[in-house]
Design an enzyme around this catalytic site. Structure first.
Site, short mmCIF file in Angstrom:
data_model
loop_
_atom_site.label_atom_id
_atom_site.label_comp_id
_atom_site.label_asym_id
_atom_site.label_seq_id
_atom_site.Cartn_x
_atom_site.Cartn_y
_atom_site.Cartn_z
N LYS A 84 -7.88 -1.56 9.50
CA LYS A 84 -9.24 -1.38 9.05
C LYS A 84 -10.21 -2.52 9.11
O LYS A 84 -9.76 -3.73 9.18
CB LYS A 84 -9.13 -1.13 7.46
O1 G3P Z 1 -10.78 2.95 0.61
C1 G3P Z 1 -12.41 2.37 0.32
C2 G3P Z 1 -13.02 3.11 -0.64
O2 G3P Z 1 -12.62 4.61 -0.86
C3 G3P Z 1 -13.46 2.48 -1.90
O3 G3P Z 1 -13.65 3.21 -2.88
O4 G3P Z 1 -14.27 3.56 -5.46
O5 G3P Z 1 -13.89 1.21 -4.63
O6 G3P Z 1 -16.00 2.45 -3.83
P1 G3P Z 1 -14.37 2.54 -4.42
#
Ligand code: G3P
Length: 218
Positions: A84
């Site tokens: 990533k």
């Molecule tokens: O993998 C990254 C992403 O899914 C993060 O999600 O909920 O922290 O915005 P969130």
């Protein structure tokens, strides 16, 4: 649509694997920190549990050289490791270099279709538009995903779209309607996808009627 689990917690990974629905894993530094374990130990545990599906691990360097070095190290941890890389100018340069070495990348922190286009042109294997975080700033994150799907179809980019930052089942439903390749979903939301109140009501009624009618299969 493939279902990735957006988690570094081994219990959640095992549970989704048992459901037979796990197509891959995505992590980030925040998710790894939630394990309470040293990051490498947590990452190794995930790779042991999921040796044959893509597992995204994120770099923490922000400069080109640093990201490439970290990516090479992470890639050594398993053939299924996907790196990533944040969607910055240095990050996109790193994606280009890594893809020429055959190292697969997942461009993360994508919030616009133009960022997704740059990632695809650099040869990223995956691009991860974040839906919930766009909703958080009072725009519709799904519109960004929709634009990316349209653009990738027009140009025939091979980069696969991973809808990320999914907060609820309706995000998943709208992704599926758009034909998004992959949704990376938190454990709680995966479990909510099974639920419908009419299923519960209907099942209760069938079981009551089966009892009344003396239906017993075995
Ligand atoms: O993998 C990254 C992403 O899914 C993060 O999600 O909920 O922290 O915005 P969130």
């Amino acid at each position: 649509m493939e279902i990735f689990l957006d988690s570094a917690l081994i219990e959640e990974i095992r549970a989704v694997k048992k459901l037979g629905l796990l197509d891959g894993i995505t992590t980030n530094p925040t998710l790894l920190s939630k394990t309470g374990k040293p990051w490498k130990e947590a990452a190794k545990e995930i790779l042991k549990e999921v040796p044959d599906k893509p597992v995204s691990l994120e770099v923490v360097a922000t400069d080109f050289e640093g990201m490439v070095k970290e990516a090479r190290e992470l890639a050594k941890m398993g053939d299924n490791v996907v790196i990533k890389i944040p969607c910055t100018d240095e990050g996109i340069k790193a994606v280009k270099a890594l893809s020429s070495e055959g190292i697969r990348t997942n461009v993360t922190l994508v919030f616009s279709s133009l960022q997704a286009m740059l990632a695809a042109k650099a040869g990223a294997a995956y691009v991860s538009p974040f839906i919930g975080r766009v909703d958080d700033i009072a725009y519709d994150g799904m519109l960004v995903v929709e634009e990316i799907v349209q653009m990738f179809n027009i140009y025939g980019f091979e980069t696969r779209i991973i809808a990320a930052s999914i907060r609820h089942v309706d995000h998943v439903r709208r992704c599926a309607q758009l034909g998004v390749d992959i949704a990376t979903i938190p454990y709680k939301v995966i479990m909510q996808m099974f639920k419908h109140p009419l299923t519960d009501v209907g099942l209760k009624r069938f079981l009551e009627d089966a009892k009344k009618a003396g239906i017993s299969i075995l």
